[in-house]
Motif scaffolding. Structure first.
Motif, PDB file in Angstrom:
ATOM      1  N   LEU B  45     -12.587 -63.481  51.857  1.00  0.00           N
ATOM      2  CA  LEU B  45     -11.875 -62.189  52.519  1.00  0.00           C
ATOM      3  C   LEU B  45     -11.742 -62.341  53.914  1.00  0.00           C
ATOM      4  CD1 LEU B  45     -10.731 -59.363  51.896  1.00  0.00           C
ATOM      5  CD2 LEU B  45     -13.055 -58.759  52.104  1.00  0.00           C
ATOM      6  N   ASP B  56     -12.686 -53.559  56.436  1.00  0.00           N
ATOM      7  CA  ASP B  56     -13.664 -54.619  56.746  1.00  0.00           C
ATOM      8  C   ASP B  56     -12.808 -55.795  57.372  1.00  0.00           C
ATOM      9  OD1 ASP B  56     -15.731 -56.602  54.387  1.00  0.00           O
ATOM     10  OD2 ASP B  56     -15.408 -57.001  56.462  1.00  0.00           O
ATOM     11  N   SER B  58     -14.874 -58.237  58.948  1.00  0.00           N
ATOM     12  CA  SER B  58     -16.024 -58.890  59.550  1.00  0.00           C
ATOM     13  C   SER B  58     -15.921 -60.333  59.699  1.00  0.00           C
ATOM     14  CB  SER B  58     -17.168 -58.617  58.783  1.00  0.00           C
ATOM     15  OG  SER B  58     -17.056 -58.799  57.351  1.00  0.00           O
ATOM     16  N   GLN B  59     -14.933 -61.018  58.520  1.00  0.00           N
ATOM     17  CA  GLN B  59     -14.764 -62.344  58.779  1.00  0.00           C
ATOM     18  C   GLN B  59     -13.464 -62.864  59.367  1.00  0.00           C
ATOM     19  OE1 GLN B  59     -17.264 -64.620  55.599  1.00  0.00           O
ATOM     20  NE2 GLN B  59     -16.229 -62.862  54.240  1.00  0.00           N
TER      21      GLN B  59
END
Lengths: 112, 114
Positions: B45, B56, B58-59
């Motif tokens: 993701l 999100d 975060s990656q």
């Protein structure tokens, strides 16, 4: 940090026999486990899932077993058919975030 | 019901160039995801949207990757500048209620960076 592992990159089975695909995980907080199937040049398609509070879920030829103490799940396909030949991904859901963590996949080949 | 649409299906660029991918989710699906799948690995993701807001990221390598979802429908993912290690399939998925077991994936865009 590979939280979801599929240690067998490939599996070959004869038509009519059982296919068993395995998956191990490290995070005991995962609340849902899913199997996706992927054909070449297509996106993954949802196959079957299991909640962390259950140990078995069945849908037709497909059954998923969950062993929480061993942090292990498996997908059984009985009987296997040539059309089942694809890459199978195990995935786990992170509670509260609704995001999936995928394994590296196992390529299943079912020969006639 | 039409599935998740992505374009282009294939893209070849040279390193340091820019590239953009487009995704049209299933009608009515509020949650949209972008995944990166490198050869031999599972999808990872990059970013998750709920309507037009980021849930999100975060990656997501924010120094080179950006994504937007204007009006809570279509989404674009951009890489600028591309590196060799960005070669991968970029998958878009959508979900009606944001439940992890209801993600529907598009066919993906295969990016090759030379």
């Amino acid at each position: 940090d590979q939280q979801v592992k599929q240690n067998s990159p490939s599996l070959s089975v004869q038509e009519g026999r059982i296919s068993i695909l395995n998956c191990d995980y490290t995070n005991s907080m995962f609340d849902y486990f899913l199997w996706y199937k992927k054909y070449p040049a297509e996106g993954p398609t949802f196959l079957i899932s299991i909640s962390s509070i259950k140990d078995k879920n069945e849908d037709g030829r497909f059954t998923v077993f969950l062993n929480k103490s061993a942090k292990h799940l498996s997908l059984h396909i009985v009987p296997s058919q040539p059309g089942d030949s694809a890459v199978y991904f195990c995935a786990a859901s992170v509670p509260g975030f609704q995001k999936l963590v995928f394994g590296t996949g196992t390529r299943l080949l079912v020969s006639p | 019901e039409a599935g998740v649409a992505q374009s282009p299906r294939y893209k070849i660029i040279e390193k340091r160039q820019s590239v953009a991918f487009w995704c049209n989710p299933i009608s009515g699906h509020a949650t949209l995801y972008w995944y990166q799948q490198i050869l031999g690995q599972g999808p990872k993701l990059l970013i998750q949207f709920q309507n037009n807001g980021v849930v999100d990221d975060s990656q997501l390598p924010k120094d080179r990757f950006s994504a937007e979802r204007l009006k809570g429908v279509d989404s674009t993912l951009k890489i600028q500048p591309a590196k060799l290690e960005d070669s991968a399939v970029y998958l878009c998925a959508s979900s009606l209620r944001g439940l992890s077991n209801e993600q529907f994936f598009g066919p993906g865009t295969r990016l090759t960076v030379l």
